[in-house]
Design an enzyme around this catalytic site. Sequence first.
Site, PDB file in Angstrom:
ATOM      1  N   ARG A  80       0.830  -1.216   0.000  1.00  0.00           N
ATOM      2  CA  ARG A  80       0.000   0.000   0.000  1.00  0.00           C
ATOM      3  C   ARG A  80       0.864   1.266   0.000  1.00  0.00           C
ATOM      4  NH1 ARG A  80      -3.901   2.319   4.608  1.00  0.00           N
ATOM      5  NH2 ARG A  80      -5.318   3.538   3.298  1.00  0.00           N
ATOM      6  N   HIS A  84       0.541   4.646  -2.278  1.00  0.00           N
ATOM      7  CA  HIS A  84       0.318   5.990  -1.732  1.00  0.00           C
ATOM      8  C   HIS A  84       1.488   6.929  -2.048  1.00  0.00           C
ATOM      9  CE1 HIS A  84      -3.280   5.508   1.159  1.00  0.00           C
ATOM     10  NE2 HIS A  84      -3.313   4.537   0.261  1.00  0.00           N
ATOM     11  N   ASN A 112      -3.756   8.791   4.521  1.00  0.00           N
ATOM     12  CA  ASN A 112      -2.473   8.196   4.918  1.00  0.00           C
ATOM     13  C   ASN A 112      -2.399   7.847   6.408  1.00  0.00           C
ATOM     14  OD1 ASN A 112      -1.384   8.262   2.356  1.00  0.00           O
ATOM     15  ND2 ASN A 112      -0.564  10.338   2.601  1.00  0.00           N
ATOM     16  N   HIS A 213      -5.878  -5.485  -2.822  1.00  0.00           N
ATOM     17  CA  HIS A 213      -6.733  -5.765  -1.654  1.00  0.00           C
ATOM     18  C   HIS A 213      -6.921  -7.264  -1.421  1.00  0.00           C
ATOM     19  CE1 HIS A 213      -8.546  -1.453  -1.997  1.00  0.00           C
ATOM     20  NE2 HIS A 213      -7.339  -1.466  -1.484  1.00  0.00           N
TER      21      HIS A 213
HETATM   22  C1  HEM Z   1      -8.428   2.073  -6.375  1.00  0.00           C
HETATM   23  C2  HEM Z   1      -8.473   2.809  -5.335  1.00  0.00           C
HETATM   24  C3  HEM Z   1      -8.171   2.378  -3.935  1.00  0.00           C
HETATM   25  C4  HEM Z   1      -8.877   2.709  -2.837  1.00  0.00           C
HETATM   26  C5  HEM Z   1     -10.129   3.567  -2.809  1.00  0.00           C
HETATM   27  C6  HEM Z   1      -8.233   2.094  -1.714  1.00  0.00           C
HETATM   28  C7  HEM Z   1      -8.642   2.231  -0.404  1.00  0.00           C
HETATM   29  C8  HEM Z   1      -8.105   1.552   0.658  1.00  0.00           C
HETATM   30  C9  HEM Z   1      -8.553   1.674   2.005  1.00  0.00           C
HETATM   31  C10 HEM Z   1      -9.667   2.597   2.482  1.00  0.00           C
HETATM   32  C11 HEM Z   1      -7.838   0.808   2.767  1.00  0.00           C
HETATM   33  C12 HEM Z   1      -8.003   0.514   4.246  1.00  0.00           C
HETATM   34  C13 HEM Z   1      -7.540   1.615   5.119  1.00  0.00           C
HETATM   35  C14 HEM Z   1      -7.955   1.317   6.531  1.00  0.00           C
HETATM   36  O1  HEM Z   1      -9.143   1.434   6.802  1.00  0.00           O
HETATM   37  O2  HEM Z   1      -7.103   0.927   7.340  1.00  0.00           O
HETATM   38  C15 HEM Z   1      -6.925   0.140   1.893  1.00  0.00           C
HETATM   39  C16 HEM Z   1      -6.020  -0.833   2.302  1.00  0.00           C
HETATM   40  C17 HEM Z   1      -5.110  -1.401   1.470  1.00  0.00           C
HETATM   41  N1  HEM Z   1      -4.884  -1.079   0.152  1.00  0.00           N
HETATM   42 FE1  HEM Z   1      -6.040   0.114  -0.993  1.00  0.00          FE
HETATM   43  N2  HEM Z   1      -7.154   1.376  -2.143  1.00  0.00           N
HETATM   44  C18 HEM Z   1      -7.061   1.531  -3.496  1.00  0.00           C
HETATM   45  C19 HEM Z   1      -6.075   1.014  -4.300  1.00  0.00           C
HETATM   46  C20 HEM Z   1      -5.046   0.238  -3.863  1.00  0.00           C
HETATM   47  C21 HEM Z   1      -3.901  -0.150  -4.660  1.00  0.00           C
HETATM   48  C22 HEM Z   1      -3.652   0.310  -6.074  1.00  0.00           C
HETATM   49  C23 HEM Z   1      -3.133  -0.954  -3.893  1.00  0.00           C
HETATM   50  C24 HEM Z   1      -1.853  -1.646  -4.251  1.00  0.00           C
HETATM   51  C25 HEM Z   1      -1.671  -2.249  -5.394  1.00  0.00           C
HETATM   52  C26 HEM Z   1      -3.766  -1.069  -2.609  1.00  0.00           C
HETATM   53  C27 HEM Z   1      -3.332  -1.838  -1.568  1.00  0.00           C
HETATM   54  C28 HEM Z   1      -3.889  -1.859  -0.310  1.00  0.00           C
HETATM   55  C29 HEM Z   1      -3.440  -2.755   0.740  1.00  0.00           C
HETATM   56  C30 HEM Z   1      -2.372  -3.826   0.613  1.00  0.00           C
HETATM   57  C31 HEM Z   1      -4.190  -2.448   1.861  1.00  0.00           C
HETATM   58  C32 HEM Z   1      -4.049  -3.071   3.255  1.00  0.00           C
HETATM   59  C33 HEM Z   1      -2.982  -2.286   4.005  1.00  0.00           C
HETATM   60  C34 HEM Z   1      -2.670  -2.820   5.390  1.00  0.00           C
HETATM   61  O3  HEM Z   1      -3.131  -3.892   5.765  1.00  0.00           O
HETATM   62  O4  HEM Z   1      -1.916  -2.130   6.080  1.00  0.00           O
HETATM   63  N3  HEM Z   1      -4.913  -0.307  -2.621  1.00  0.00           N
HETATM   64  N4  HEM Z   1      -7.080   0.626   0.620  1.00  0.00           N
END
Ligand code: HEM
Length: 363
Positions: A80, A84, A112, A213
Amino acid sequence: MAASRRCAAVPAATLALVAALLMSAPAAAEVAAAGRYPPLAPGLSFDHYKKSCPKAESIVKDFLKAAIRQNVGLAAALIRLHFHDCFVQGCDASILLDSTPTEKSEQEAGPNLTLRPAAFKAINDIRDHLEKACGRVVSCADIVALAARDSVQLGGGPAYRVPLGRRDSLKPASQDTVNGALPAPTSKVTTLLGALSKINLDATDLVALSGGHTVGIAHCSSFENRLFPTQDATMNQRFAGHLKLTCPVVGTVNTTVNDIRTPNTFDNKYYVDLLNREGLFTSDQDLFTDGRTRPIVENFARSQKAFFEQFIFSYVKMGQIQVLTGSQGQIRANCSARNAGSNDDLPWSVVESVVDAAESLVL
Ligand code: HEM
């Protein structure tokens, strides 16, 4: 006996040819990293550190093997972090800069706040190992890209090569820039496509990148809009019931996994979740609801191979957004701070500015 007769029957020339082919065959790691890559951004190359820090990639990987064994969530956090970093002002490690008396860190912007401190620490620890081995040669932006790549692979995903040679920014982006560049989880496909098109990413990139995700966690605040006050009609009833156990009322501070099937494995099950209406965010589930992206979701749910190939392509493409190269930016001595004495009011490259000025005079 029969085997030795068969062996003896093979002409020497054939044996020599086989031996030559075996010797020229790429190493197993290279075969594993084969794939379809986007064009490389000017200034980036796969062998950027070949002479200056030949062990750079193995140092990063060895560190992460041990660190992720201790904390499996670190892999998701690093995947992630790269996203970002790249979506905001390009892949320049600007996300890593801490606040100063005059500049607010990108880390303080809403989207973030849930990045994990362990990811920032891992990047700085890796940088220290690289400095010991090679001096101040490897940029923080490249470390972020390599750490994300290794996290994908260590989580069970595909191996791939990372174009290197990024340099680190002198400044963080403003809070407004961060908020404008990172889509909200409440976004639908139209909004997501609009945001991605500004950085040259298309619908296929959107679906493949959202596959990130397949690992990690999310807080109730990121999806409670789908549970309260009324339940999102596109959400599977049983799944909603399950989520309400974790997030019983609006404002609950708790987390759940992004991919209910295989939460810690980088695989294509995220797309199977979407088919079953078990996507966590509006931005996830709408990829299946919207006819423009649905066929891509269905394809990745059917074929992990198709997902992996496209993920490599799209993530490497993402990893090259607005990179600083050559004499732009700097190689930071500490990933969390601009180097002492570097003045962000000066142009990145004085030489380039002079050339630019000369050209504009000629015009
Ligand atoms: C397309 C738009 C995207 C949105 C709206 C989005 C939104 C989010 C949100 C809201 C979270 C959770 C934050 C929380 O509540 O703790 C999250 C987690 C995550 N996102 Fe996305 N995301 C997007 C794209 C991506 C992309 C492109 C990647 C990587 C290729 C990614 C990888 C991750 C990962 C791995 C997590 C888990 C992080 C953790 O466990 O610490 N996301 N994302």
